[in-house]
Design an enzyme around this catalytic site. Structure first.
Site, PDB file in Angstrom:
ATOM      1  N   ASN A  64     -14.264  -0.766  13.601  1.00  0.00           N
ATOM      2  CA  ASN A  64     -14.145  -1.879  14.553  1.00  0.00           C
ATOM      3  C   ASN A  64     -14.701  -1.497  15.920  1.00  0.00           C
ATOM      4  O   ASN A  64     -15.515  -2.210  16.495  1.00  0.00           O
ATOM      5  CB  ASN A  64     -12.666  -2.257  14.746  1.00  0.00           C
ATOM      6  CG  ASN A  64     -12.249  -3.415  13.840  1.00  0.00           C
ATOM      7  OD1 ASN A  64     -12.977  -3.778  12.929  1.00  0.00           O
ATOM      8  ND2 ASN A  64     -11.085  -3.978  14.087  1.00  0.00           N
ATOM      9  N   PHE A  65     -14.247  -0.369  16.450  1.00  0.00           N
ATOM     10  CA  PHE A  65     -14.641   0.008  17.815  1.00  0.00           C
ATOM     11  C   PHE A  65     -16.145   0.237  17.910  1.00  0.00           C
ATOM     12  O   PHE A  65     -16.791  -0.185  18.872  1.00  0.00           O
ATOM     13  CB  PHE A  65     -13.888   1.263  18.278  1.00  0.00           C
ATOM     14  CG  PHE A  65     -12.439   1.025  18.638  1.00  0.00           C
ATOM     15  CD1 PHE A  65     -11.862  -0.230  18.480  1.00  0.00           C
ATOM     16  CD2 PHE A  65     -11.649   2.061  19.141  1.00  0.00           C
ATOM     17  CE1 PHE A  65     -10.516  -0.451  18.799  1.00  0.00           C
ATOM     18  CE2 PHE A  65     -10.310   1.844  19.481  1.00  0.00           C
ATOM     19  CZ  PHE A  65      -9.743   0.591  19.291  1.00  0.00           C
TER      20      PHE A  65
ATOM     21  N   THR B  12      -1.022   7.075  18.127  1.00  0.00           N
ATOM     22  CA  THR B  12      -1.991   8.149  17.856  1.00  0.00           C
ATOM     23  C   THR B  12      -2.416   8.174  16.391  1.00  0.00           C
ATOM     24  O   THR B  12      -1.677   7.740  15.512  1.00  0.00           O
ATOM     25  CB  THR B  12      -1.409   9.536  18.198  1.00  0.00           C
ATOM     26  OG1 THR B  12      -0.340   9.824  17.285  1.00  0.00           O
ATOM     27  CG2 THR B  12      -0.919   9.607  19.635  1.00  0.00           C
ATOM     28  N   ARG B  13      -3.620   8.678  16.183  1.00  0.00           N
ATOM     29  CA  ARG B  13      -4.117   8.977  14.847  1.00  0.00           C
ATOM     30  C   ARG B  13      -4.921  10.268  14.946  1.00  0.00           C
ATOM     31  O   ARG B  13      -5.372  10.657  16.025  1.00  0.00           O
ATOM     32  CB  ARG B  13      -5.032   7.869  14.306  1.00  0.00           C
ATOM     33  CG  ARG B  13      -4.354   6.518  14.050  1.00  0.00           C
ATOM     34  CD  ARG B  13      -3.377   6.560  12.881  1.00  0.00           C
ATOM     35  NE  ARG B  13      -2.845   5.249  12.550  1.00  0.00           N
ATOM     36  CZ  ARG B  13      -1.795   4.682  13.141  1.00  0.00           C
ATOM     37  NH1 ARG B  13      -1.150   5.300  14.125  1.00  0.00           N
ATOM     38  NH2 ARG B  13      -1.362   3.509  12.740  1.00  0.00           N
TER      39      ARG B  13
ATOM     40  N   ASN C 117      -6.301   9.552   8.127  1.00  0.00           N
ATOM     41  CA  ASN C 117      -7.407   8.686   8.579  1.00  0.00           C
ATOM     42  C   ASN C 117      -8.759   9.394   8.554  1.00  0.00           C
ATOM     43  O   ASN C 117      -8.957  10.376   9.270  1.00  0.00           O
ATOM     44  CB  ASN C 117      -7.155   8.185  10.000  1.00  0.00           C
ATOM     45  CG  ASN C 117      -5.913   7.331  10.087  1.00  0.00           C
ATOM     46  OD1 ASN C 117      -4.805   7.826   9.848  1.00  0.00           O
ATOM     47  ND2 ASN C 117      -6.065   6.070  10.413  1.00  0.00           N
TER      48      ASN C 117
ATOM     49  N   TYR D 149       0.843  -1.202   0.000  1.00  0.00           N
ATOM     50  CA  TYR D 149       0.000   0.000   0.000  1.00  0.00           C
ATOM     51  C   TYR D 149       0.877   1.250   0.000  1.00  0.00           C
ATOM     52  O   TYR D 149       0.746   2.116  -0.868  1.00  0.00           O
ATOM     53  CB  TYR D 149      -0.901  -0.034   1.228  1.00  0.00           C
ATOM     54  CG  TYR D 149      -1.903   1.104   1.307  1.00  0.00           C
ATOM     55  CD1 TYR D 149      -3.001   1.151   0.470  1.00  0.00           C
ATOM     56  CD2 TYR D 149      -1.751   2.128   2.252  1.00  0.00           C
ATOM     57  CE1 TYR D 149      -3.941   2.179   0.554  1.00  0.00           C
ATOM     58  CE2 TYR D 149      -2.675   3.156   2.343  1.00  0.00           C
ATOM     59  CZ  TYR D 149      -3.769   3.173   1.498  1.00  0.00           C
ATOM     60  OH  TYR D 149      -4.689   4.202   1.592  1.00  0.00           O
TER      61      TYR D 149
HETATM   62  P1  NAD Z   1     -12.737   1.859   0.115  1.00  0.00           P
HETATM   63  O1  NAD Z   1     -12.085   0.518   0.185  1.00  0.00           O
HETATM   64  O2  NAD Z   1     -14.070   2.020   0.733  1.00  0.00           O
HETATM   65  O3  NAD Z   1     -12.854   2.350  -1.396  1.00  0.00           O
HETATM   66  C1  NAD Z   1     -11.972   1.968  -2.414  1.00  0.00           C
HETATM   67  C2  NAD Z   1     -12.799   1.676  -3.651  1.00  0.00           C
HETATM   68  O4  NAD Z   1     -11.916   1.321  -4.732  1.00  0.00           O
HETATM   69  C3  NAD Z   1     -13.757   0.497  -3.452  1.00  0.00           C
HETATM   70  O5  NAD Z   1     -15.025   0.828  -3.920  1.00  0.00           O
HETATM   71  C4  NAD Z   1     -13.119  -0.612  -4.274  1.00  0.00           C
HETATM   72  O6  NAD Z   1     -14.050  -1.560  -4.732  1.00  0.00           O
HETATM   73  C5  NAD Z   1     -12.439   0.171  -5.374  1.00  0.00           C
HETATM   74  N1  NAD Z   1     -11.330  -0.528  -6.015  1.00  0.00           N
HETATM   75  C6  NAD Z   1     -10.301  -1.183  -5.420  1.00  0.00           C
HETATM   76  N2  NAD Z   1      -9.476  -1.683  -6.343  1.00  0.00           N
HETATM   77  C7  NAD Z   1      -9.974  -1.319  -7.562  1.00  0.00           C
HETATM   78  C8  NAD Z   1      -9.569  -1.552  -8.900  1.00  0.00           C
HETATM   79  N3  NAD Z   1      -8.461  -2.241  -9.200  1.00  0.00           N
HETATM   80  N4  NAD Z   1     -10.329  -1.036  -9.905  1.00  0.00           N
HETATM   81  C9  NAD Z   1     -11.467  -0.351  -9.625  1.00  0.00           C
HETATM   82  N5  NAD Z   1     -11.903  -0.108  -8.375  1.00  0.00           N
HETATM   83  C10 NAD Z   1     -11.155  -0.590  -7.352  1.00  0.00           C
HETATM   84  O7  NAD Z   1     -11.699   2.879   0.732  1.00  0.00           O
HETATM   85  P2  NAD Z   1     -11.822   4.449   1.020  1.00  0.00           P
HETATM   86  O8  NAD Z   1     -11.572   4.664   2.449  1.00  0.00           O
HETATM   87  O9  NAD Z   1     -13.053   4.995   0.392  1.00  0.00           O
HETATM   88  O10 NAD Z   1     -10.546   4.998   0.237  1.00  0.00           O
HETATM   89  C11 NAD Z   1     -10.646   5.634  -1.030  1.00  0.00           C
HETATM   90  C12 NAD Z   1      -9.281   6.128  -1.451  1.00  0.00           C
HETATM   91  O11 NAD Z   1      -8.772   7.060  -0.496  1.00  0.00           O
HETATM   92  C13 NAD Z   1      -8.227   5.018  -1.572  1.00  0.00           C
HETATM   93  O12 NAD Z   1      -7.420   5.279  -2.688  1.00  0.00           O
HETATM   94  C14 NAD Z   1      -7.441   5.156  -0.304  1.00  0.00           C
HETATM   95  O13 NAD Z   1      -6.118   4.706  -0.466  1.00  0.00           O
HETATM   96  C15 NAD Z   1      -7.497   6.651  -0.057  1.00  0.00           C
HETATM   97  N6  NAD Z   1      -7.318   6.963   1.374  1.00  0.00           N
HETATM   98  C16 NAD Z   1      -8.318   6.716   2.265  1.00  0.00           C
HETATM   99  C17 NAD Z   1      -8.108   6.983   3.609  1.00  0.00           C
HETATM  100  C18 NAD Z   1      -9.173   6.758   4.642  1.00  0.00           C
HETATM  101  O14 NAD Z   1      -8.908   6.967   5.834  1.00  0.00           O
HETATM  102  N7  NAD Z   1     -10.379   6.382   4.299  1.00  0.00           N
HETATM  103  C19 NAD Z   1      -6.859   7.497   4.045  1.00  0.00           C
HETATM  104  C20 NAD Z   1      -5.878   7.708   3.102  1.00  0.00           C
HETATM  105  C21 NAD Z   1      -6.105   7.452   1.758  1.00  0.00           C
HETATM  106  N1  UDP Z   2      -6.345  -0.532  15.830  1.00  0.00           N
HETATM  107  C1  UDP Z   2      -6.704  -1.037  17.066  1.00  0.00           C
HETATM  108  N2  UDP Z   2      -7.776  -1.890  17.130  1.00  0.00           N
HETATM  109  C2  UDP Z   2      -8.504  -2.233  16.042  1.00  0.00           C
HETATM  110  C3  UDP Z   2      -8.135  -1.703  14.774  1.00  0.00           C
HETATM  111  C4  UDP Z   2      -7.045  -0.860  14.710  1.00  0.00           C
HETATM  112  O1  UDP Z   2      -6.083  -0.731  18.086  1.00  0.00           O
HETATM  113  O2  UDP Z   2      -9.470  -2.996  16.191  1.00  0.00           O
HETATM  114  C5  UDP Z   2      -5.205   0.411  15.756  1.00  0.00           C
HETATM  115  C6  UDP Z   2      -4.173   0.058  14.704  1.00  0.00           C
HETATM  116  O3  UDP Z   2      -3.212  -0.827  15.241  1.00  0.00           O
HETATM  117  C7  UDP Z   2      -3.601   1.422  14.388  1.00  0.00           C
HETATM  118  C8  UDP Z   2      -4.771   2.380  14.571  1.00  0.00           C
HETATM  119  O4  UDP Z   2      -5.729   1.661  15.358  1.00  0.00           O
HETATM  120  O5  UDP Z   2      -2.603   1.769  15.315  1.00  0.00           O
HETATM  121  C9  UDP Z   2      -5.417   2.799  13.263  1.00  0.00           C
HETATM  122  O6  UDP Z   2      -5.683   1.642  12.510  1.00  0.00           O
HETATM  123  P1  UDP Z   2      -6.441   1.686  11.104  1.00  0.00           P
HETATM  124  O7  UDP Z   2      -6.358   0.312  10.520  1.00  0.00           O
HETATM  125  O8  UDP Z   2      -7.782   2.284  11.280  1.00  0.00           O
HETATM  126  O9  UDP Z   2      -5.622   2.740  10.230  1.00  0.00           O
HETATM  127  P2  UDP Z   2      -4.072   2.901   9.873  1.00  0.00           P
HETATM  128  O10 UDP Z   2      -3.246   1.984  10.732  1.00  0.00           O
HETATM  129  O11 UDP Z   2      -3.972   2.559   8.448  1.00  0.00           O
HETATM  130  O12 UDP Z   2      -3.798   4.309  10.190  1.00  0.00           O
END
Ligand code: NAD
Ligand code: UDP
Ligand code: UDP
Length: 350
Positions: free
Chosen positions: A195-196, A215-216, A179, A150
């Protein structure tokens, strides 16, 4: 770019996912034509079901690792699984989605002279030793760990965006999303907020990984979509990268306490091992977003959590949240329950 009365044809890849579905809604509300492209790996038709009757909305099942020939004015490239459980399920496909997907969407943007925004991530900073993280920080990323598919996929996508910009003059925007949470997060995607909340609503133990002192900074989805949209609408000449996230930082344990308080749950905390390469701290420096397009988040954690809890409570009431089988600490190593016949570790179908 073809624009009549500011009405554009906008492609949203990953549009049936959590963030994408909210973005599609917003763009339609602004009067644009929206083409939502998704392979339904983690997104679902249900996320955009309410948009299907809108004549300005079109849904196309397609994998962005394959070429796509359509005529649009703007592209929001969001296609990519975002939660550790999902992106570690098929890490090679995750890298292909980020890298091949970026090449195809950039090739498309180049051909039709469309502006293109990349949904990049705070994960490009890895486990940062600069805090908070400004865009100038190059990050500390493990290139060979379980999160690398990723993190490095997204880093390579950023490289491609900037090379298409320099080499071919493509009008790019690179947004680094921190996040984000809110309604339509998948209840089984293993992210901490979903999850929470699900655990608290079901009265199951709340799974804290490690000591919960990591932290986040959690941004509500409406704020995030507003930030992406403002960035996209800036005049040409500002490719970014720009951090978009909420700079208010919480420990994971504090988040658990807030969720317990707001749900009135009797769930207890349980402690599980910290997944490998889990970043210890993360907080965006958002000065650039403020300066460039006057953006800062407005929704405080408590208010955003209440809306998200309401959403998951609705699923629970509708019988769409079966008894929780906790997501594991090492993502794909643990098989979670199926939701409405859909298993988390198999590609989701519409
Ligand atoms: P999500 O998993 O809900 O959405 C991702 C979407 O992309 C899904 O609908 C999935 O089916 C589609 N997808 C995956 N692979 C694909 C492919 N090969 N072709 C076409 N569609 C595909 O996740 P999200 O939280 O909505 O994230 C959306 C975008 O934002 C992602 O690129 C993610 O990396 C980025 N992002 C999200 C967060 C967050 O906290 N939600 C943080 C940082 C970056
Ligand atoms: N985390 C946790 N319990 C859970 C899921 C996640 O303590 O049930 C923690 C995880 O280890 C991380 C933070 O929460 O430190 C955020 O996790 P998430 O997967 O949401 O996002 P990311 O790690 O990609 O920032
Ligand atoms: N591409 C696409 N849609 C388009 C134009 C290009 O999917 O409308 C894809 C195509 O698969 C190509 C990639 O984008 O391989 C990169 O395009 P580019 O023009 O940069 O490279 P080339 O076609 O020369 O390989």
């Amino acid at each position: 770019m073809r624009v009549y009365n500011n009405q554009r044809r906008i492609l949203v890849t990953g549009g049936a996912g959590f963030l994408g579905s909210h973005l599609c809604e917003r763009l339609l509300a602004q009067g644009h034509d929206v083409l939502c492209v998704d392979n339904f790996f983690t997104g679902t038709r249900r996320n955009v079901e309410h948009l299907l009757g809108n004549p300005h909305f079109e849904l196309m099942r397609h994998d962005v690792t394959l070429p796509l020939y359509v005529e649009v004015d703007q592209v929001y490239n969001l296609a990519c699984p975002a939660s550790p459980v999902h992106y570690q399920h098929d890490p090679v496909q995750t890298t292909k989605t980020s890298v091949h997907g970026a090449i195809n969407m950039l090739g498309l943007a180049k051909r039709v002279h469309a502006r293109i925004l990349q949904a990049s991530t705070s994960e490009v900073y890895g486990d940062p030793d600069v805090h908070p993280q400004p865009e100038s920080y190059w990050g500390k990323v493990n290139p060979i760990g379980v999160r690398s598919c990723y993190d490095e996929g997204k880093r390579c996508a950023e490289t491609l965006f900037f090379d298409y910009h320099r080499q071919h003059g493509v009008d790019i925007r690179v947004a680094r999303i921190f996040n984000t949470y809110g309604p339509r997060m998948h209840p089984r995607d293993g992210r901490v907020v979903s999850n929470f909340i699900v655990q608290a609503l079901c009265g199951d133990p709340i799974t804290i990984y490690g000591e919960g002192l990591q932290t986040r900074s959690f941004c509500f989805v409406d704020d995030l979509v507003e930030g992406l949209n403002r960035f996209m609408e800036l005049a040409p000449g500002e490719p970014g990268p720009v951090n978009i996230g909420n700079p208010v930082e919480f420990t994971v344990r504090e988040l658990a306490q807030q969720v317990i308080r707001l749900t009135g749950s009797s769930s207890k905390l349980v402690f599980e091992p910290l997944p490998s390469d889990d970043p210890m701290q993360r907080r965006p420096d958002i000065r650039r977003a403020k300066e460039l397009f006057g953006w800062q988040p407005r929704v405080q954690l408590e208010k955003g959590l209440r809306k998200t809890i309401e959403y998951f409570d609705g699923l629970l009431t509708a019988g769409e949240l079966p008894a929780v089988q906790r997501a594991g600490t090492q993502g794909a190593a643990v098989v979670p329950a199926s939701v409405n016949g859909i298993t988390v570790h198999a590609p989701f179908d519409a």
